[in-house]
Design a protein around this motif. Structure first.
Motif, PDB file in Angstrom:
ATOM      1  N   ALA A  43       0.830  -1.211   0.000  1.00  0.00           N
ATOM      2  CA  ALA A  43       0.000   0.000   0.000  1.00  0.00           C
ATOM      3  C   ALA A  43       0.861   1.257   0.000  1.00  0.00           C
ATOM      4  N   VAL A  75      -5.672   0.994  -1.320  1.00  0.00           N
ATOM      5  CA  VAL A  75      -6.258   0.062  -0.348  1.00  0.00           C
ATOM      6  C   VAL A  75      -5.783  -1.345  -0.682  1.00  0.00           C
ATOM      7  N   THR A  76      -5.249  -2.056   0.315  1.00  0.00           N
ATOM      8  CA  THR A  76      -4.763  -3.424   0.117  1.00  0.00           C
ATOM      9  C   THR A  76      -5.260  -4.298   1.259  1.00  0.00           C
ATOM     10  N   VAL A  82     -14.381  -1.115  -2.501  1.00  0.00           N
ATOM     11  CA  VAL A  82     -13.814   0.217  -2.277  1.00  0.00           C
ATOM     12  C   VAL A  82     -14.498   1.187  -3.233  1.00  0.00           C
ATOM     13  N   SER A  91      -8.996  -2.296  -5.738  1.00  0.00           N
ATOM     14  CA  SER A  91      -8.010  -2.379  -4.662  1.00  0.00           C
ATOM     15  C   SER A  91      -6.623  -2.576  -5.264  1.00  0.00           C
ATOM     16  N   VAL A 105     -14.581   1.964   2.459  1.00  0.00           N
ATOM     17  CA  VAL A 105     -14.140   0.571   2.381  1.00  0.00           C
ATOM     18  C   VAL A 105     -15.189  -0.295   3.060  1.00  0.00           C
ATOM     19  N   VAL A 114      -7.767  -4.666   6.482  1.00  0.00           N
ATOM     20  CA  VAL A 114      -7.653  -3.843   5.286  1.00  0.00           C
ATOM     21  C   VAL A 114      -6.677  -2.698   5.604  1.00  0.00           C
TER      22      VAL A 114
END
Length: 309
Positions: A43, A75-76, A82, A91, A105, A114
């Motif tokens: 991220a 976002v990972t 998302v 993502s 999210v 997350v």
């Protein structure tokens, strides 16, 4: 314009985390930091930050934030929906946020954590050189709350990257998978405290993650592991590391997480590999795991390992 974001919703728990505060174990302070190191690092790379920058670790999603400046977000981690201003975005990709835009999210379909990174990193006051929250010692910033405003660090124009997809380092950091989770490990240092049958049981059992697990340690349900001395012996407290598989007096494994105590008095039968620590951090209560210790050259022969190949 101030580089800030405003938290609108924070889900079950959202913590500020970086890669932790190494070097203070002799003072009884754990490293802490992101529980899933690989997806945190990804991220941060996606938004052009150093991997050690601070971001947000969100338990089971439910996060919403409003940008107060132009920034980049990624976002990972556990797969979740998302959106930016209600429109779905991917993502593990960088996205531009303009002032007033809202990132949301959802709840992950599986997995637990997350990670949200923002260009410049979350700029809260460091404690012992880290911006991470340590839930065991209480060091670092408190869990973030709705309506809280967080400052972002400055972005170095010389290192700023474009948003062209082929310009971003999408290095491997897989989202947690569904089904049985394999955890690779190394035997010891106290595996000789356990009977051969107990070591075989450790390596051949499908263990279930208990609901009293947390960032300090993941407790596993399954058959008790028998000690050579029947559990009568005492072990002086010794140093512990993330991934240590400590076996309690009841014979059940507890795998230490990022907020683990720095010492412990129960024997450690094996230690998970770093990537397996990340995998375990993403496991929910009820998820099932197998521990696959390998044998190092010159050590005892490996026990029979049934099931997963």
């Amino acid at each position: 314009m101030s580089r800030e974001i405003q938290l609108l919703a924070t889900g079950m728990r959202t913590l500020v985390e970086d890669l932790g505060r190494a070097g203070y174990a002799h003072l009884g302070v754990p490293t802490a930091g992101a529980a899933d190191r690989a997806v945190h690092r990804l991220a941060q790379r996606l938004v052009g930050n150093d991997e050690s920058s601070a971001g947000l670790e969100c338990l089971l999603g439910g996060l919403a934030l409003r940008a107060r400046c132009h920034t980049i977000v990624a976002v990972t981690g556990a797969p979740a929906a998302v959106t930016i201003d209600g429109s779905a975005v991917a993502s593990a990709r960088p996205h531009a946020l303009a002032p007033g835009q809202v990132l949301e999210v959802g709840e992950p379909t599986h997995g637990l954590l997350v990670y949200v990174a923002l260009a410049g990193g979350v700029d809260v006051a460091p404690a012992l050189g880290s911006r991470s929250r340590d839930t065991l010692s209480g060091i670092g910033p408190d869990a973030v709350q709705p309506d809280q405003v967080l400052r972002l660090g400055e972005v170095d124009p010389a290192s700023a990257r474009s948003l062209q997809p082929d310009a971003w380092p999408l290095a491997a950091a897989a989202a947690p998978g569904e089904g049985l989770v394999r955890l690779d490990a190394t035997w010891g240092p106290r595996d000789d405290w356990f009977t051969p049958a107990a070591r075989e049981t450790l390596a051949s059992t499908t263990w279930t993650v208990r609901d009293d697990s947390d960032r300090v340690g993941t407790r596993l349900a399954g058959p008790a592991l028998e000690r050579v001395d029947g559990g009568a012996g005492e072990l002086a407290s010794e140093g512990m590391v993330r991934g240590a598989v400590q076996v309690t007096r009841a014979g059940l494994p507890v795998v230490f997480g990022v907020d683990h105590p720095t010492t412990g008095g129960y024997p450690v039968v094996a230690v998970l590999d770093p990537r397996s620590c990340d995998r375990l951090a993403q496991c929910r209560p009820g998820d099932q795991v197998v521990i696959r210790p390998r044998t190092l050259p010159g050590s005892r022969a490996p026990v029979k390992q049934a099931g997963l190949k």
